[in-house]
Design a protein around this motif. Structure first.
Motif, PDB file in Angstrom:
ATOM      1  N   ILE A 113       5.475   5.091   9.368  1.00 50.90           N
ATOM      2  CA  ILE A 113       4.601   6.245   9.581  1.00 50.90           C
ATOM      3  C   ILE A 113       3.733   6.485   8.344  1.00 50.90           C
ATOM      4  O   ILE A 113       2.514   6.380   8.404  1.00 50.90           O
ATOM      5  N   PHE A 114       4.343   6.818   7.241  1.00 46.19           N
ATOM      6  CA  PHE A 114       3.600   7.170   6.036  1.00 46.19           C
ATOM      7  C   PHE A 114       3.508   5.984   5.074  1.00 46.19           C
ATOM      8  O   PHE A 114       4.428   5.176   4.981  1.00 46.19           O
ATOM      9  N   THR A 115       2.404   5.899   4.373  1.00 50.88           N
ATOM     10  CA  THR A 115       2.224   4.852   3.375  1.00 50.88           C
ATOM     11  C   THR A 115       3.146   5.101   2.178  1.00 50.88           C
ATOM     12  O   THR A 115       3.735   6.185   2.042  1.00 50.88           O
ATOM     13  N   LYS A 116       3.234   4.112   1.324  1.00 56.40           N
ATOM     14  CA  LYS A 116       4.061   4.254   0.127  1.00 56.40           C
ATOM     15  C   LYS A 116       3.596   5.434  -0.713  1.00 56.40           C
ATOM     16  O   LYS A 116       4.414   6.208  -1.225  1.00 56.40           O
ATOM     17  N   GLU A 117       2.280   5.586  -0.837  1.00 57.08           N
ATOM     18  CA  GLU A 117       1.729   6.684  -1.635  1.00 57.08           C
ATOM     19  C   GLU A 117       1.999   8.032  -0.962  1.00 57.08           C
ATOM     20  O   GLU A 117       2.341   9.021  -1.644  1.00 57.08           O
ATOM     21  N   GLU A 118       1.858   8.089   0.344  1.00 58.91           N
ATOM     22  CA  GLU A 118       2.146   9.336   1.071  1.00 58.91           C
ATOM     23  C   GLU A 118       3.630   9.685   0.977  1.00 58.91           C
ATOM     24  O   GLU A 118       3.990  10.862   0.812  1.00 58.91           O
ATOM     25  N   ALA A 119       4.487   8.685   1.083  1.00 56.47           N
ATOM     26  CA  ALA A 119       5.933   8.923   0.990  1.00 56.47           C
ATOM     27  C   ALA A 119       6.306   9.472  -0.378  1.00 56.47           C
ATOM     28  O   ALA A 119       7.169  10.359  -0.495  1.00 56.47           O
ATOM     29  N   GLU A 120       5.653   8.973  -1.418  1.00 59.54           N
ATOM     30  CA  GLU A 120       5.919   9.472  -2.767  1.00 59.54           C
ATOM     31  C   GLU A 120       5.487  10.926  -2.891  1.00 59.54           C
ATOM     32  O   GLU A 120       6.188  11.749  -3.502  1.00 59.54           O
ATOM     33  N   SER A 121       4.355  11.268  -2.283  1.00 50.44           N
ATOM     34  CA  SER A 121       3.878  12.649  -2.307  1.00 50.44           C
ATOM     35  C   SER A 121       4.843  13.569  -1.567  1.00 50.44           C
ATOM     36  O   SER A 121       5.140  14.678  -2.029  1.00 50.44           O
ATOM     37  N   ILE A 122       5.365  13.115  -0.426  1.00 50.99           N
ATOM     38  CA  ILE A 122       6.329  13.907   0.342  1.00 50.99           C
ATOM     39  C   ILE A 122       7.617  14.090  -0.453  1.00 50.99           C
ATOM     40  O   ILE A 122       8.213  15.173  -0.465  1.00 50.99           O
ATOM     41  N   ARG A 123       8.041  13.034  -1.141  1.00 48.93           N
ATOM     42  CA  ARG A 123       9.254  13.137  -1.959  1.00 48.93           C
ATOM     43  C   ARG A 123       9.073  14.167  -3.075  1.00 48.93           C
ATOM     44  O   ARG A 123       9.971  14.983  -3.336  1.00 48.93           O
ATOM     45  N   ASN A 124       7.920  14.140  -3.719  1.00 50.77           N
ATOM     46  CA  ASN A 124       7.654  15.121  -4.780  1.00 50.77           C
ATOM     47  C   ASN A 124       7.651  16.540  -4.214  1.00 50.77           C
ATOM     48  O   ASN A 124       8.136  17.478  -4.867  1.00 50.77           O
ATOM     49  N   TYR A 125       7.101  16.687  -3.035  1.00 44.96           N
ATOM     50  CA  TYR A 125       7.088  17.999  -2.386  1.00 44.96           C
ATOM     51  C   TYR A 125       8.507  18.466  -2.071  1.00 44.96           C
ATOM     52  O   TYR A 125       8.867  19.621  -2.344  1.00 44.96           O
TER      53      TYR A 125
END
Length: 204
Positions: free
Chosen positions: A4-16
């Motif tokens: 679903i989410f790109t590596k960069e998007e997944a990192e942003s979600i993790r930070n959130y």
């Protein structure tokens, strides 16, 4: 598993998620306390309503979908907490068994840090009887299906990379073991139904 989410998007979600977890702990809550916050947090709602997730749900439910619940499940490193064999529907008094759960990996998940295990074909048995969990199970929830492996094929581990999702019926028997690794295991569950499904007997 579905990308679903790109590596960069997944990192942003993790930070959130890290920021939400910090706020929860500052208020004295544990790592499982972020439950239902999508109704008041715009960024969390944005994740849940992402069109890539909606497209998957529409294939299963239809064009009209409702997300009635969300819950972060976070096993800290070396956590002894487990999730015993259970069916989601046994926790929710709903008018119909049509809830689809989307499990989004916040961290990479495998057997070492307590990935979800499912019993294939167990959903074909309908709702299965359960017992109250024993204290020795260290169960995050409170229900346990006895002899769960009698209700389907051999258990399968659902290993995911951050940004991938797993999708299952509310009747599928599943659970997870303790996290015996130094790596956290966090995931976001999202519960989707078609509009004809409503809370039963005043629940919710």
């Amino acid at each position: 598993k579905i990308d679903i989410f790109t590596k960069e998007e997944a990192e942003s979600i993790r930070n959130y998620f890290d920021s939400l977890l910090l706020k929860a702990k500052e208020k004295g809550h544990n790592s499982y306390a972020i439950n239902g916050w999508h109704s008041s947090l715009a960024n969390l709602y944005k994740i849940i309503s992402d069109s890539r997730i909606s497209d998957v749900m529409e294939d299963l439910i239809g064009e009209n979908i409702i997300c009635w619940g969300s819950h972060f499940f976070c096993k800290e490193p070396y956590s002894k907490e487990t999730v015993s064999w259970h069916q989601d529907i046994s926790y929710w008094p709903m008018s119909e068994s049509k809830t689809i759960t989307v499990w989004l990996a916040i961290d990479d998940v495998d057997e070492t840090n307590g990935s979800m295990k499912v019993i294939p074909k167990s959903h074909l048995h309908g709702q299965i009887n359960f017992d109250k969990s024993k204290e020795s199970e260290n169960n995050v929830l409170n229900q346990s299906i006895v002899n769960a492996e009698d209700y389907g094929a051999a258990p399968v581990s659902i290993n995911l990379k951050a940004g991938q999702i797993e999708v299952h019926s509310d009747l599928l028997v599943h659970g997870s073991s303790a996290n015996n690794s130094p790596n956290r295991r966090a995931g976001l569950t999202m519960r989707f139904v078609p509009p004809e499904v409503v809370p039963f007997n005043g629940w919710g």
